[in-house]
Design a protein around this motif. Sequence first.
Motif, PDB file in Angstrom:
ATOM      1  N   UNK A   1       0.847  -1.207   0.000  1.00 46.01           N
ATOM      2  CA  UNK A   1       0.000   0.000   0.000  1.00 46.01           C
ATOM      3  C   UNK A   1       0.875   1.247   0.000  1.00 46.01           C
ATOM      4  N   UNK A   2       0.298   2.336  -0.503  1.00 48.95           N
ATOM      5  CA  UNK A   2       0.966   3.640  -0.404  1.00 48.95           C
ATOM      6  C   UNK A   2       0.009   4.609   0.283  1.00 48.95           C
ATOM      7  N   UNK A   3       0.587   5.490   1.097  1.00 53.26           N
ATOM      8  CA  UNK A   3      -0.201   6.503   1.789  1.00 53.26           C
ATOM      9  C   UNK A   3       0.048   7.858   1.175  1.00 53.26           C
ATOM     10  N   UNK A   4      -0.985   8.611   0.970  1.00 53.27           N
ATOM     11  CA  UNK A   4      -0.879   9.941   0.354  1.00 53.27           C
ATOM     12  C   UNK A   4      -0.208  10.930   1.318  1.00 53.27           C
ATOM     13  N   UNK A   5       0.357  12.017   0.787  1.00 51.65           N
ATOM     14  CA  UNK A   5       1.113  12.959   1.624  1.00 51.65           C
ATOM     15  C   UNK A   5       0.334  13.496   2.829  1.00 51.65           C
ATOM     16  N   UNK A   6      -0.975  13.635   2.722  1.00 51.99           N
ATOM     17  CA  UNK A   6      -1.769  14.178   3.823  1.00 51.99           C
ATOM     18  C   UNK A   6      -2.105  13.184   4.924  1.00 51.99           C
TER      19      UNK A   6
END
Length: 156
Positions: A62-67
């Motif tokens: 998974x990747x998490x968005x900058x916010x």
Amino acid sequence: VASGAPSVERRENPSSAMANSASGMAVSDECKLKFQELKAKRSFRFITFKINEQSQQVVVDRVGQPGETYADFTATIPADECRYAVFDFDFVTDENCQKSKIFFISWSPDTSRVRSKMLYASSKDRFKRELDGYQVELQATEPSEMTLDIVKARAL
């Protein structure tokens, strides 16, 4: 007694063969590319990685968005499965300077399968070599070992 010794040796052979095959775990190009995007462009807050046992390689989970926050990150970590992760941690120093450190986190919960723990342990060093540029390493076997307070303390 002598007849028991060879059977013990035979039982050890498969596990050592498994450890040898596990240490050769490949790393998908996507892992390296996503990490470079996190590091250079800050495109993501975090990335979790898992070992795909069928393809014998480490892949992006998974990747998490900058916010997204550290709480969002920890919510994506499965309670009973191993993972590797990188987290881009922003903080303010005692001198009031805004800083960022990239953490490499190795998550290996006690409740995960023994084979899985062995695979992750034997593949970790090679995987870390592929991720050039993280600053702090953290190993955790339970959530209390990777709280936000621990991350803050390790960052300073």
